[in-house]
Design a protein around this motif. Structure first.
Motif, PDB file in Angstrom:
ATOM      1  N   GLY A  30       0.852  -1.191   0.000  1.00 19.09           N
ATOM      2  CA  GLY A  30       0.000   0.000   0.000  1.00 19.09           C
ATOM      3  C   GLY A  30       0.886   1.240   0.000  1.00 19.09           C
ATOM      4  N   SER A  31       0.369   2.334  -0.568  1.00 21.43           N
ATOM      5  CA  SER A  31       1.209   3.544  -0.680  1.00 21.43           C
ATOM      6  C   SER A  31       1.512   4.143   0.709  1.00 21.43           C
ATOM      7  CB  SER A  31       0.530   4.580  -1.574  1.00 21.43           C
ATOM      8  OG  SER A  31      -0.689   4.985  -1.004  1.00 21.43           O
ATOM      9  N   GLY A  32       0.608   3.976   1.653  1.00 21.28           N
ATOM     10  CA  GLY A  32       0.860   4.283   3.060  1.00 21.28           C
ATOM     11  C   GLY A  32       1.523   5.610   3.382  1.00 21.28           C
ATOM     12  N   THR A  33       2.528   5.533   4.270  1.00 16.55           N
ATOM     13  CA  THR A  33       3.145   6.764   4.777  1.00 16.55           C
ATOM     14  C   THR A  33       4.267   7.299   3.879  1.00 16.55           C
ATOM     15  OG1 THR A  33       4.667   5.507   6.157  1.00 16.55           O
ATOM     16  CG2 THR A  33       2.619   6.266   7.210  1.00 16.55           C
ATOM     17  N   LEU A  34       4.378   6.772   2.665  1.00 14.42           N
ATOM     18  CA  LEU A  34       5.323   7.411   1.741  1.00 14.42           C
ATOM     19  C   LEU A  34       4.906   8.876   1.557  1.00 14.42           C
ATOM     20  CD1 LEU A  34       7.647   7.490  -0.216  1.00 14.42           C
ATOM     21  CD2 LEU A  34       6.191   6.459  -1.962  1.00 14.42           C
ATOM     22  N   LEU A  35       3.599   9.088   1.418  1.00 13.83           N
ATOM     23  CA  LEU A  35       3.094  10.460   1.235  1.00 13.83           C
ATOM     24  C   LEU A  35       3.379  11.331   2.468  1.00 13.83           C
ATOM     25  CD1 LEU A  35       1.508  12.506  -0.441  1.00 13.83           C
ATOM     26  CD2 LEU A  35      -0.608  11.492   0.397  1.00 13.83           C
ATOM     27  N   ASP A  36       3.152  10.784   3.661  1.00 13.92           N
ATOM     28  CA  ASP A  36       3.411  11.563   4.888  1.00 13.92           C
ATOM     29  C   ASP A  36       4.907  11.843   5.036  1.00 13.92           C
ATOM     30  OD1 ASP A  36       0.574  11.206   5.959  1.00 13.92           O
ATOM     31  OD2 ASP A  36       1.222   9.144   5.671  1.00 13.92           O
TER      32      ASP A  36
ATOM     33  N   ILE B 122       7.045  12.180   2.553  1.00 11.61           N
ATOM     34  CA  ILE B 122       7.366  13.226   1.577  1.00 11.61           C
ATOM     35  C   ILE B 122       6.931  14.610   2.108  1.00 11.61           C
ATOM     36  CG2 ILE B 122       6.702  14.082  -0.746  1.00 11.61           C
ATOM     37  CD1 ILE B 122       8.720  11.664  -0.630  1.00 11.61           C
ATOM     38  N   ARG B 123       5.746  14.622   2.719  1.00 12.22           N
ATOM     39  CA  ARG B 123       5.232  15.902   3.251  1.00 12.22           C
ATOM     40  C   ARG B 123       6.129  16.408   4.388  1.00 12.22           C
ATOM     41  NH1 ARG B 123      -1.178  14.192   3.061  1.00 12.22           N
ATOM     42  NH2 ARG B 123      -1.490  14.893   0.917  1.00 12.22           N
ATOM     43  N   TRP B 124       6.511  15.515   5.286  1.00 10.08           N
ATOM     44  CA  TRP B 124       7.380  15.908   6.418  1.00 10.08           C
ATOM     45  C   TRP B 124       8.719  16.407   5.880  1.00 10.08           C
ATOM     46  CZ3 TRP B 124      10.393  12.358  10.254  1.00 10.08           C
ATOM     47  CH2 TRP B 124      10.741  13.085  11.393  1.00 10.08           C
ATOM     48  N   ARG B 125       9.307  15.635   4.970  1.00  6.85           N
ATOM     49  CA  ARG B 125      10.596  16.046   4.397  1.00  6.85           C
ATOM     50  C   ARG B 125      10.467  17.405   3.693  1.00  6.85           C
ATOM     51  NH1 ARG B 125      13.217  10.551   1.714  1.00  6.85           N
ATOM     52  NH2 ARG B 125      13.115   9.287   3.599  1.00  6.85           N
ATOM     53  N   GLY B 126       9.334  17.633   3.048  1.00  2.40           N
ATOM     54  CA  GLY B 126       9.099  18.907   2.347  1.00  2.40           C
ATOM     55  C   GLY B 126       9.124  20.077   3.322  1.00  2.40           C
ATOM     56  N   PHE B 127       8.456  19.920   4.461  1.00  5.50           N
ATOM     57  CA  PHE B 127       8.433  20.997   5.460  1.00  5.50           C
ATOM     58  C   PHE B 127       9.825  21.201   6.074  1.00  5.50           C
ATOM     59  CE2 PHE B 127       3.724  19.920   5.941  1.00  5.50           C
ATOM     60  CZ  PHE B 127       3.314  21.013   5.194  1.00  5.50           C
ATOM     61  N   ILE B 128      10.538  20.092   6.323  1.00  5.07           N
ATOM     62  CA  ILE B 128      11.897  20.195   6.894  1.00  5.07           C
ATOM     63  C   ILE B 128      12.796  20.912   5.896  1.00  5.07           C
ATOM     64  CG2 ILE B 128      13.932  18.870   7.606  1.00  5.07           C
ATOM     65  CD1 ILE B 128      11.965  16.611   8.520  1.00  5.07           C
TER      66      ILE B 128
ATOM     67  N   LEU C 167      10.769  19.693  14.923  1.00 14.44           N
ATOM     68  CA  LEU C 167      10.534  18.504  14.094  1.00 14.44           C
ATOM     69  C   LEU C 167       9.166  17.895  14.391  1.00 14.44           C
ATOM     70  CD1 LEU C 167      14.126  17.019  14.198  1.00 14.44           C
ATOM     71  CD2 LEU C 167      12.890  17.667  12.123  1.00 14.44           C
ATOM     72  N   GLU C 168       8.796  17.900  15.671  1.00 13.22           N
ATOM     73  CA  GLU C 168       7.470  17.395  16.056  1.00 13.22           C
ATOM     74  C   GLU C 168       6.371  18.255  15.454  1.00 13.22           C
ATOM     75  OE1 GLU C 168       7.101  17.013  20.295  1.00 13.22           O
ATOM     76  OE2 GLU C 168       8.242  15.140  20.289  1.00 13.22           O
ATOM     77  N   GLU C 169       6.599  19.562  15.513  1.00 14.76           N
ATOM     78  CA  GLU C 169       5.611  20.516  14.966  1.00 14.76           C
ATOM     79  C   GLU C 169       5.430  20.302  13.453  1.00 14.76           C
ATOM     80  OE1 GLU C 169       6.223  25.074  14.269  1.00 14.76           O
ATOM     81  OE2 GLU C 169       6.613  24.607  16.364  1.00 14.76           O
ATOM     82  N   LEU C 170       6.553  20.085  12.742  1.00 15.22           N
ATOM     83  CA  LEU C 170       6.482  19.881  11.283  1.00 15.22           C
ATOM     84  C   LEU C 170       5.828  18.541  10.948  1.00 15.22           C
ATOM     85  CD1 LEU C 170       9.984  21.285  10.198  1.00 15.22           C
ATOM     86  CD2 LEU C 170       7.773  22.464  10.151  1.00 15.22           C
ATOM     87  N   ALA C 171       6.084  17.531  11.807  1.00 11.63           N
ATOM     88  CA  ALA C 171       5.464  16.215  11.584  1.00 11.63           C
ATOM     89  C   ALA C 171       3.944  16.318  11.767  1.00 11.63           C
ATOM     90  CB  ALA C 171       6.050  15.192  12.550  1.00 11.63           C
ATOM     91  N   LYS C 172       3.529  17.131  12.720  1.00  9.40           N
ATOM     92  CA  LYS C 172       2.090  17.315  12.960  1.00  9.40           C
ATOM     93  C   LYS C 172       1.453  18.035  11.762  1.00  9.40           C
ATOM     94  CE  LYS C 172      -1.208  18.772  16.381  1.00  9.40           C
ATOM     95  NZ  LYS C 172      -1.469  19.676  17.480  1.00  9.40           N
ATOM     96  N   LYS C 173       2.184  19.005  11.244  1.00 11.98           N
ATOM     97  CA  LYS C 173       1.705  19.754  10.074  1.00 11.98           C
ATOM     98  C   LYS C 173       1.539  18.806   8.871  1.00 11.98           C
ATOM     99  CE  LYS C 173       3.122  23.977   7.743  1.00 11.98           C
ATOM    100  NZ  LYS C 173       4.227  24.888   7.536  1.00 11.98           N
ATOM    101  N   ALA C 174       2.516  17.894   8.731  1.00  9.55           N
ATOM    102  CA  ALA C 174       2.455  16.920   7.629  1.00  9.55           C
ATOM    103  C   ALA C 174       1.258  15.986   7.815  1.00  9.55           C
ATOM    104  CB  ALA C 174       3.751  16.126   7.562  1.00  9.55           C
TER     105      ALA C 174
END
Ligand code: NAD
Length: 303
Positions: free
Chosen positions: A142-148, A150-156, A204-211
């Motif tokens: 399943g595509s799963g958390t690949l998207l999350d 990518i989103r986290w890495r994007g914010f970082i 990092l926690e804040e950005l992960a929550k945003k993702a």
């Protein structure tokens, strides 16, 4: 010479964006779209066909479930999407029915096919697909958390002006409310991200929550979220077609957690080659156990 064929079941926002992405990156000979709304499906095919002159993809057409079952890669993104205020988990009963009916229609699946599940809640529905498909579990992902991820890495990346591809940081567990961002192992070239002055644990926690919460803004303001996941699914197809053996988080069955959830794996031509160990601290381990427990409960609810 063998021509690669990809079937996409569900020609809605996600399915058509994926087809468009696959055409643009020139990695597949033929795409088959299948949808219960046959008129819309034909119109999507007719529209996408106008892009073929700029691609090495030679054919896009509508097909039936039995044809889809013989494709090299079968992408399943049929089903209800989130509505404003709904979580992915809220879709489980309706979408489990749809996934069961699709496997019923497909009948026997080619023994070499790889199935990529996208329909939400994707962890639970990947587990269902593994049980209905008759294929080895390494061929049903399943595509799963690949998207999350990518989103986290994007914010970082934005925070420290460093390209996403240099950032090694994973979100694993449930593709949903109980996902786990692994801060303890996040690094660039071996340097822990929480040691970066502009980051640190709290940031990092804040950005992960945003993702994690990004999807809600997309659903609220545009009604769907198709481009990010389409790019992720296309990357997974590329990894399979070219036997890249890249390490990527996808939904897989974990013997340790006794459920399907996202973990980093080595992905190649035969699907998952192996799960890849990733270090976690005690807090992350606890969060993963909780994520797994919720997923085991969700799977039980559709049995
Ligand atoms: P959509 O409503 O635009 O498209 C869904 C399509 O599925 C429709 O065309 C519908 O006719 C079709 N469909 C329904 N039942 C079917 C059946 N039995 N056989 C064939 N087709 C059928 O929705 P969307 O925005 O494309 O989202 C599709 C799914 O993907 C949703 O469950 C959504 O939550 C999920 N999604 C997952 C991710 C992820 O990261 N895993 C990201 C975005 C969306």
């Amino acid at each position: 010479m063998k021509q690669t064929q990809i079937a996409i079941i569900g020609a809605g926002s996600v399915g058509t964006a994926t087809a468009y992405n696959l055409i643009l990156i020139n990695i597949v000979s033929e795409i088959i779209l299948v949808d219960c709304n046959t008129k819309k499906c034909q119109a999507e095919v007719d529209d996408l066909a106008d892009t073929l002159p700029w691609s090495t993809t030679r054919s896009i057409r509508t097909g039936n479930y039995k044809e889809a079952a013989q494709a090299d890669i079968i992408i399943i993104c049929a089903g209800k999407p989130q509505q404003p205020g709904q979580s992915r988990a809220d879709l489980v009963t309706d979408n489990a029915k749809i996934i069961r009916s699709i496997f019923n229609e497909m009948g026997p699946i080619s023994k070499d096919s790889i199935i990529i599940m996208v329909t939400n809640p994707v962890d639970t529905l990947t587990q269902l697909a593994q049980n209905l498909s008759g294929l080895p579990t390494n061929q049903v992902i399943g595509s799963g958390t690949l998207l999350d991820t990518i989103r986290w890495r994007g914010f970082i990346s934005k925070e420290i002006t460093t390209g996403e591809q240099s950032i090694e940081a994973y979100v694993i567990g449930e593709h949903g409310e109980n996902q786990v961002a692994l801060i303890s192992s996040a690094n660039i070239e071996g340097v822990p991200l929480d040691e970066y002055p502009k980051l640190g644990n709290k940031k990092l926690e804040e950005l992960a929550k945003k993702a994690k919460l990004k999807v809600y803004g997309l659903v609220e303001n545009k009604g769907c979220a198709e481009f990010g996941v389409a790019a992720c699914v296309t990357a997974l197809c590329k990894c399979i077609i070219f036997n890249e053996n890249l390490v990527t988080p996808v939904v897989t069955y974990s013997k340790e957690y006794k459920t399907c959830m996202s973990l980093p794996v080595n992905l190649g031509a035969k699907g998952i080659f192996e799960q890849v160990y990733i270090a976690t601290n005690e807090k992350e381990q606890q969060a993963l156990q909780e994520s797994a427990e919720q997923l085991r409960k969700m799977y039980k609810s559709i049995q």
